[in-house]
Design an enzyme around this catalytic site. Structure first.
Site, PDB file in Angstrom:
ATOM      1  N   ARG A  98      38.999 -47.626 -52.041  1.00 25.71           N
ATOM      2  CA  ARG A  98      38.785 -48.929 -52.669  1.00 25.71           C
ATOM      3  C   ARG A  98      38.942 -50.106 -51.715  1.00 25.71           C
ATOM      4  O   ARG A  98      38.076 -50.984 -51.637  1.00 25.71           O
ATOM      5  CB  ARG A  98      39.812 -49.166 -53.790  1.00 25.71           C
ATOM      6  CG  ARG A  98      39.371 -48.785 -55.150  1.00 25.71           C
ATOM      7  CD  ARG A  98      40.580 -48.320 -55.904  1.00 25.71           C
ATOM      8  NE  ARG A  98      41.184 -47.223 -55.175  1.00 25.71           N
ATOM      9  CZ  ARG A  98      40.742 -45.970 -55.244  1.00 25.71           C
ATOM     10  NH1 ARG A  98      39.786 -45.663 -56.050  1.00 25.71           N
ATOM     11  NH2 ARG A  98      41.276 -44.998 -54.512  1.00 25.71           N
ATOM     12  N   THR A  99      40.091 -50.170 -51.040  1.00 25.83           N
ATOM     13  CA  THR A  99      40.413 -51.396 -50.301  1.00 25.83           C
ATOM     14  C   THR A  99      39.403 -51.627 -49.183  1.00 25.83           C
ATOM     15  O   THR A  99      38.857 -52.723 -49.031  1.00 25.83           O
ATOM     16  CB  THR A  99      41.846 -51.320 -49.749  1.00 25.83           C
ATOM     17  OG1 THR A  99      42.709 -50.918 -50.811  1.00 25.83           O
ATOM     18  CG2 THR A  99      42.299 -52.656 -49.202  1.00 25.83           C
ATOM     19  N   LYS A 140      44.554 -43.079 -28.041  1.00 19.58           N
ATOM     20  CA  LYS A 140      44.907 -43.027 -26.603  1.00 19.58           C
ATOM     21  C   LYS A 140      46.192 -43.800 -26.328  1.00 19.58           C
ATOM     22  O   LYS A 140      46.585 -43.963 -25.180  1.00 19.58           O
ATOM     23  CB  LYS A 140      43.775 -43.653 -25.778  1.00 19.58           C
ATOM     24  CG  LYS A 140      42.429 -43.001 -25.955  1.00 19.58           C
ATOM     25  CD  LYS A 140      41.399 -43.770 -25.117  1.00 19.58           C
ATOM     26  CE  LYS A 140      40.017 -43.650 -25.711  1.00 19.58           C
ATOM     27  NZ  LYS A 140      39.130 -44.729 -25.269  1.00 19.58           N
ATOM     28  N   ARG A 168      44.892 -51.911 -42.437  1.00 15.09           N
ATOM     29  CA  ARG A 168      45.844 -51.029 -43.143  1.00 15.09           C
ATOM     30  C   ARG A 168      46.529 -50.158 -42.104  1.00 15.09           C
ATOM     31  O   ARG A 168      45.870 -49.645 -41.173  1.00 15.09           O
ATOM     32  CB  ARG A 168      45.131 -50.150 -44.164  1.00 15.09           C
ATOM     33  CG  ARG A 168      46.063 -49.090 -44.749  1.00 15.09           C
ATOM     34  CD  ARG A 168      45.451 -48.362 -45.908  1.00 15.09           C
ATOM     35  NE  ARG A 168      45.374 -49.211 -47.088  1.00 15.09           N
ATOM     36  CZ  ARG A 168      45.029 -48.767 -48.299  1.00 15.09           C
ATOM     37  NH1 ARG A 168      44.728 -47.489 -48.473  1.00 15.09           N
ATOM     38  NH2 ARG A 168      44.984 -49.581 -49.326  1.00 15.09           N
ATOM     39  N   HIS A 218      51.167 -54.542 -50.412  1.00 12.34           N
ATOM     40  CA  HIS A 218      49.721 -54.361 -50.528  1.00 12.34           C
ATOM     41  C   HIS A 218      49.193 -55.622 -51.217  1.00 12.34           C
ATOM     42  O   HIS A 218      48.814 -55.606 -52.394  1.00 12.34           O
ATOM     43  CB  HIS A 218      49.422 -53.102 -51.339  1.00 12.34           C
ATOM     44  CG  HIS A 218      47.991 -52.650 -51.308  1.00 12.34           C
ATOM     45  ND1 HIS A 218      46.954 -53.452 -50.841  1.00 12.34           N
ATOM     46  CD2 HIS A 218      47.407 -51.482 -51.693  1.00 12.34           C
ATOM     47  CE1 HIS A 218      45.824 -52.782 -50.952  1.00 12.34           C
ATOM     48  NE2 HIS A 218      46.062 -51.587 -51.460  1.00 12.34           N
TER      49      HIS A 218
HETATM   50  N1   CP Z   1      44.303 -49.155 -54.491  1.00 13.70           N
HETATM   51  C1   CP Z   1      44.112 -48.760 -53.232  1.00 13.70           C
HETATM   52  O1   CP Z   1      44.753 -49.280 -52.292  1.00 13.70           O
HETATM   53  O2   CP Z   1      43.202 -47.772 -53.078  1.00 13.70           O
HETATM   54  P1   CP Z   1      42.743 -47.160 -51.682  1.00 13.70           P
HETATM   55  O3   CP Z   1      43.947 -46.460 -51.093  1.00 13.70           O
HETATM   56  O4   CP Z   1      41.618 -46.224 -51.998  1.00 13.70           O
HETATM   57  O5   CP Z   1      42.329 -48.293 -50.798  1.00 13.70           O
END
Ligand code: CP
Length: 318
Positions: A54-55, A83, A104, A132
């Site tokens: 999603r993100t 590396k 991320r 998040h």
């Molecule tokens: N909700 C969420 O962070 O989903 P993903 O891990 O798929 O990005």
């Protein structure tokens, strides 16, 4: 560079700034076509050192829908991190290519380290079990749209409240609004961290902790389900013991208010039975859609491109 803004935590924006961003997101929802060239010539880098559906795809879609372009990697092993390159060096390199970066990382604080060295806005797209913030923006916009306001409701947060970064970010964001009661539903091993309950006590915010979901269903205006975070467990045995502790099914939904909504940041594993998906109170796929609108609004905000782009109605409002 003093005007450079990043998003590390939902608290980086005031409640008023968030309201404005949500208004832009709603305008995008209603007038998507009007935004389709706002980021012509801009490039977003998505640097994902940890898996995501999603993100990452939501950020990439957001930039493409704004007319911009996207570069990046979805696997640390396909980048020079394999590396031994540091996050600090990587972001200095990305700053030469892109106008904005979503990152991320499995290590708490890594996007913040990147932001401290970056020449472009950095968005924390999830750091370990910590925060998040764009999921939180998504959750807040979803709640505002479903409930009509971000005040005056009882929210149950259920599942892995220990490792769930979406839960930690959401609680931190919601405490700034009026008259919200929290009910934490978890097995004892996955209780919400003490620093959060201590913060609620200091602020005089009502909360309770329970183990059985059924007992509190009738009280809830919103139920925020979460997955048990396999990747954060230290041993497989504990994960297997706890993974199916909660399964929301039709029978449990019958105990809920007809107006209660079910949210989930997704991905789902077993914690919501698929037969709940057809219930009109199941809002977790709508939530994904709101995530796109709010990420588009966030990109415009961090690139300082909202004022001359929002429609006349919004401009009049401010
Ligand atoms: N909700 C969420 O962070 O989903 P993903 O891990 O798929 O990005």
């Amino acid at each position: 560079m003093s005007d450079l803004r990043h998003l590390m935590s939902p608290m980086d924006f005031t409640v008023e700034e968030l309201e404005r961003m949500f208004d832009v997101a709603v305008d995008i929802e209603n007038n998507m076509e009007a935004y389709s060239h706002k980021c012509d010539g801009k490039i977003m880098a998505t640097c994902f050192y940890e898996p995501s559906t999603r993100t990452r795809l939501s950020f990439e879609t957001a930039m493409l829908r704004l007319g911009g372009k996207v570069i990046g990697f979805a696997d640390a092993n396909s980048s020079s991190a394999a590396k031994g390159e540091s996050v600090s060096d990587t972001i200095r390199v990305i700053s030469c290519f892109a106008d904005i970066c979503a990152m991320r990382h499995p290590k708490e604080g890594a996007p913040m380290v990147a932001a401290s060295k970056s020449l472009i806005p950095v968005i924390n797209a999830g750091d370990g079990g910590h925060q998040h913030p764009t999921q939180t923006l998504t959750d807040l916009l979803t709640i505002r749209s479903l409930q009509g306001s971000l005040s005056n409701f009882t929210i149950g947060l259920c599942g892995d409240l220990k490792f769930g970064r979406t839960v930690h970010s959401l609680i931190n964001a919601l405490v700034r609004y009026e008259n919200i009661k929290f009910i934490f539903i978890s097995p004892p091993e996955l209780r919400v961290p003490d620093y959060i309950t201590e913060m609620l006590q200091i602020r005089g915010i009502e909360y309770k902790e329970v183990i059985k979901l059924e007992d509190v269903m009738p009280e809830l205006d919103l139920l925020y389900m979460t997955r048990v975070q396999k990747e954060r467990f230290f041993n497989e045995e504990d994960y297997i013991r706890l993974r199916n502790f909660y399964i929301l099914d039709k029978a449990k939904m019958e105990k809920a208010k007809p107006t209660m909504h079910v949210l989930h940041p997704l991905p789902r594993v077993n914690e919501i039975s698929v037969d709940v998906d057809d219930d009109e109170r199941a809002a977790y796929f709508k939530q994904v859609q709101y995530g796109l609108y709010v990420r588009m609004a966030l990109i415009l905000t961090l690139l300082d491109m909202t004022d001359d782009h929002v429609n006349e109605g919004l401009l009049k409002k401010y």
